[in-house]
Design a protein around this motif. Sequence first.
Motif, short mmCIF file in Angstrom:
data_model
loop_
_atom_site.label_atom_id
_atom_site.label_comp_id
_atom_site.label_asym_id
_atom_site.label_seq_id
_atom_site.Cartn_x
_atom_site.Cartn_y
_atom_site.Cartn_z
N ALA A 275 0.83 -1.20 0.00
CA ALA A 275 0.00 0.00 0.00
C ALA A 275 0.87 1.25 0.00
CB ALA A 275 -0.92 0.00 1.21
N ASN A 276 1.94 1.20 0.77
CA ASN A 276 2.81 2.38 0.85
C ASN A 276 3.66 2.57 -0.39
OD1 ASN A 276 1.90 2.98 3.34
ND2 ASN A 276 3.53 1.90 4.43
N ASP A 280 -1.91 -0.70 -6.58
CA ASP A 280 -3.30 -0.32 -6.75
C ASP A 280 -4.24 -1.13 -5.87
OD1 ASP A 280 -3.34 1.64 -9.08
OD2 ASP A 280 -2.03 0.03 -9.77
N GLY A 281 -3.86 -2.35 -5.60
CA GLY A 281 -4.76 -3.17 -4.80
C GLY A 281 -4.04 -4.38 -4.23
N SER A 304 -7.15 -1.49 4.87
CA SER A 304 -7.71 -0.97 3.63
C SER A 304 -8.25 0.44 3.84
CB SER A 304 -8.80 -1.93 3.18
OG SER A 304 -9.59 -1.35 2.20
N ASP A 308 -6.22 3.47 2.33
CA ASP A 308 -6.97 3.68 1.11
C ASP A 308 -6.51 2.78 -0.02
OD1 ASP A 308 -8.80 4.80 -0.58
OD2 ASP A 308 -7.37 6.30 -1.32
N ILE A 309 -6.62 1.49 0.21
CA ILE A 309 -6.25 0.55 -0.84
C ILE A 309 -7.26 -0.60 -0.79
CG2 ILE A 309 -4.63 -0.71 0.65
CD1 ILE A 309 -2.91 -1.12 -1.87
N LEU A 336 -10.22 -1.51 -9.54
CA LEU A 336 -8.92 -0.84 -9.42
C LEU A 336 -8.70 0.12 -10.58
CD1 LEU A 336 -6.54 -3.67 -8.24
CD2 LEU A 336 -7.85 -2.05 -6.91
N LYS A 339 -10.67 3.16 -10.12
CA LYS A 339 -10.13 3.97 -9.04
C LYS A 339 -8.93 4.78 -9.53
CE LYS A 339 -9.31 3.79 -4.27
NZ LYS A 339 -8.27 3.43 -3.42
N ARG A 340 -8.13 4.09 -10.32
CA ARG A 340 -6.93 4.76 -10.81
C ARG A 340 -7.32 5.91 -11.73
NH1 ARG A 340 -1.65 2.36 -13.82
NH2 ARG A 340 -0.84 2.01 -11.75
N ARG A 343 -8.46 8.83 -9.86
CA ARG A 343 -7.37 9.53 -9.22
C ARG A 343 -6.63 10.39 -10.23
NH1 ARG A 343 -4.66 5.50 -5.71
NH2 ARG A 343 -3.84 4.82 -7.68
#
Lengths: 349, 347
Positions: A275-276, A280-281, A304, A308-309, A336, A339-340, A343
């Motif tokens: 996540a860091n 994406d997932g 999650s 935010d993943i 995903l 979501k991308r 963003r």
Amino acid sequence: MLEYIGLTVVVPPMTSKRTIVLGTQYAPEFACLPLKINIGNFIEAKEHGADTFLMAGGVGPCRFGLYGQLEAEILGELGIDYDALIIEPPDKGIWQFVRRVRKITGSASWLRVLQGIHLGYRKACCIDSLERVVESVRPRERAEGTADRIFKQALSTIDRANNNTELEEAAGLARQKLQHIPQNEDMDVLKIGLVGEIYTLLEPFASGDVERKLGRMGAHVVRSIYLSDWVNGHLLGGFFRRKGQEEYKNYAKPYLNHFVGGHGIESIGAGVFFANNGFDGIIHIAPLTCMPEIVAHCIFPKVSEDLDIPVMTIYLDEQAGEEGLNTRLEAFVDLLARKREARETYRAI
Amino acid sequence: MACKVGIPRALLYYRFSRLWPVFFEKIGYEVKISDETNKATIDRGAASVVDEVCLPVKIFFGHLDWLSDCAVDYLFVPRIVSIEKKAYICPKVMGLPDMAAAAKKDYPPLISPLINNIGGEKDEEYIRELSPYFSCGKKRLKQAWLEAKKEQTRYDHTISKELWIKEGLKDNDSEVLNVLVLSHCYVAHDRYLNMNLLEKLNEARCRVILPENISDEFLEREVRGLKKRPFWTYGKQLLGSAFWFSRMPGRKGAIILTTFGCGIDSFIGNMAERHFKKAGIPYLIITLDEHTGQAGLETRVEAFLDMLRWRRKHYENNFPPYGEYLDTATRDAGIHRAYSCCTSYDK
Ligand code: SF4
Ligand code: SF4
């Protein structure tokens, strides 16, 4: 590895539907999937003439540690008479392991045993580094399946390698081939972290081929555990210094603050790590009823939310339906992608 | 005003039912123990954790949820890793505090000291683990801890001697059946979960033996014969009692009482079953889940007991089982006598 030391090894046939059916028939109903497959493997290996089984053991707190015991009982009842060699993870470091291997092999010299172990480990490392290449190539390749084919070939050449030079050669060749696969360079790939219980991560059949499927759907998949991590950490007592597992564990705080057996803590840690690092997932896979992973599953929603993943947990069992799995994976990949996109638009504004 | 701490009546509460309440009282906390499990507990629990966890853990979360509505200042959710030397408790129990922290609802702050006796029990370690949670001095903590421990030990002593025998059920009643109930303590003592099985067995004139009635030394000795010592406390208890029970004289039966989704019992239960099969001891497997019906359970238990009685009568009339030189009453009391005599059997 053992061949090098002078034993004939019967590798059980690749895990198949039949393996699972056999295993399920004889294993306790609520046992975890790896046990069932394991038993299936043993029965099939027996059919191919094996008389001694080699099995890694452990001391809890997960069920894996009791596999050996229960398997001996089950197979005993089936009238399969088997000589079990259970390799317990050495608490006392690598020497204990070396000693055990030597016991199994009998007359081989110490030097040869050591060289054998080293070669085996190197092989695992080579395979892993190739796999990482395959993972990145897979979603981008123009002709679907090329990377997998080359990888499969490489596996057998690596398996045949008898010394370091041969090994290097085989691995190098395969790497070059992989890198020359025609690819869609500018494709926008999703990055998905695959975490979970080791057996389902390493055995494509058990996981319903999740990794490959995701690759074909256009995602670059990175696993949290590779074979060599396990060989090193579990069998060799961390003799070969390297990063990986240890680090993942450290990321698990504050979500999971104590080991819970199996790979529960690594799952969470790797999840946080992914996540860091701009993934994406996360897909979390585990055998149904797997205890450590259930704990991880309970904690993932929090991870999650905080980071935010999206995380999806998939439980696998012997009745897993191919179709259902595909739909779930597709839906997740869709999510995903959307979501991308969102963003990116956001960023553009 | 005194702080109020909530202790869920679930899982290892049943093992340490004296220890923690006494401890908290001694350091001046008000203790609130959740009510006994009921239907609502299970529903609440099911709503707060993922579906795949085992029933006892669901119940645990049900209790936690209930307590969080009771205006308590803290919830007591220790991280229990091991409660005895060289044996772990279950992975799910180890992860409880983290699971609680990740739960959907915001709970009051948790008090979760690490309890790990894998290398032996040490008072100092407990104190060290406990002290960050309390403002009072170490000395007071230690005193409270020691007193609580004493209380628990005394309590353990009484239960390990006391079989589940109803008043009026005499030792030498020849109709009495000996029934071993193999289950974890939080299943055996949760009356809602097991639908009052123990009392029902008592009413049906059975002498109920639980793993906790058998002293740990015997259990330890029994499992020594295994190639690999089970490394779970409950695994050891269950298998040990199964082995121990099968050596006791007299006719008897065993009930393997497990809960749906228990990872440990899927292995240990299976091993016990194999053992009973080999030893020729009748057994009944009951797996409790959210939907187990009372009626179905009763019928199965009754049929099982009938079968035991029938077997006893049948075999007695035809050919004598071993140990027939004892009169029936003495033989059936074998279980009782075992306490005094099996110290000398060697293995
Ligand atoms: S980690 Fe999970 S699948 Fe593996 S042995 Fe433990 S419970 Fe079974
Ligand atoms: S021992 Fe079994 S029933 Fe108890 S918490 Fe673990 S899995 Fe659940």
